[in-house]
Design a protein around this motif. Structure first.
Motif: not given
Length: 159
Positions: A67-72, A101-107
Motif C-alpha cells: 500500500s506504500e510507494i517510496y520516492l527515492q 490501490g496504494c494508500q501512501r507516498l513517502f520519502l
C-alpha cells in the motif's frame, strides 16, 4: 512537457540530470538505472522538454507493504525549476499508486535540505513527527542507518 516512464535509452540523460542533485542525490550505477527502467518504470517517470530529460522521480512500490510507494530520488533540472515539473512527476506516481490501490507516498530528506522541505510541504506532504528537530524539521534518528537521521514526509493516496 511530456511525462513518460523511464526507458533504457534515457538512462544516460537521467544520470546527467541526477548528478546535478549532489550532495542530496547519490548517483547509482548504470545497472541500477537499467533495473529501474525495466522493472519499476511505472513509478519512475521522467519529464521531457524539447527532447531533454529535465525531471525525474525514482520510486518503488513496497514489497513488504504494497500500500506504500517510496520516492527515492526526485530531481528537476535547475533551469527548469518552479515550472510545475516536480508536481507533474509526483502526480504521475500518485495516479499510478491510486490505480494499484496504494494508500501512501513517502520519502526522506536530509534535515538541512531546506529547499526540499519547502517543496514537499507545497506538494501536499506532511513532515512525519520524529524523535528530534534539526534545522527546524522533525527527524527520525538513524532512519537510514546509524548516524543517518532523516526527515520523513508522507502524503495519502485517495483510491
Amino acid at each position: 512537457m511530456i511525462i513518460t516512464p523511464l526507458t533504457v535509452d534515457r538512462i544516460p540523460d537521467l544520470e546527467k540530470l541526477l548528478a546535478l542533485g549532489e550532495p542530496y542525490i547519490r548517483l547509482r550505477g548504470p545497472s541500477d538505472y537499467w533495473l529501474y527502467a525495466t522493472l519499476f518504470a511505472n513509478t519512475c517517470p521522467v519529464a521531457i522538454v524539447d527532447g531533454q530529460v529535465v525531471g525525474s522521480v525514482i520510486a518503488f512500490r513496497s514489497q513488504i507493504d504494497p500500500s506504500e510507494i517510496y520516492l527515492q530520488d526526485v530531481m528537476t533540472h535547475p533551469s527548469h525549476r518552479r515550472a510545475g515539473i516536480t508536481r507533474a512527476l509526483i502526480e504521475d506516481v500518485h495516479r499510478q499508486g491510486s490505480l494499484w490501490g496504494c494508500q501512501r507516498l513517502f520519502l526522506t530528506s536530509e534535515p538541512d535540505n531546506q529547499a526540499a522541505h519547502r517543496a514537499w510541504l507545497a506538494l501536499g506532504f506532511t513532515n512525519v513527527p520524529g524523535d528530534a528537530v534539526e534545522h527546524g524539521v522533525s527527524v527520525i534518528h538513524d532512519y537510514k542507518g546509524p548516524g543517518k537521521h532523516r526527515a520523513v514526509y508522507e502524503r495519502g493516496i485517495e483510491t
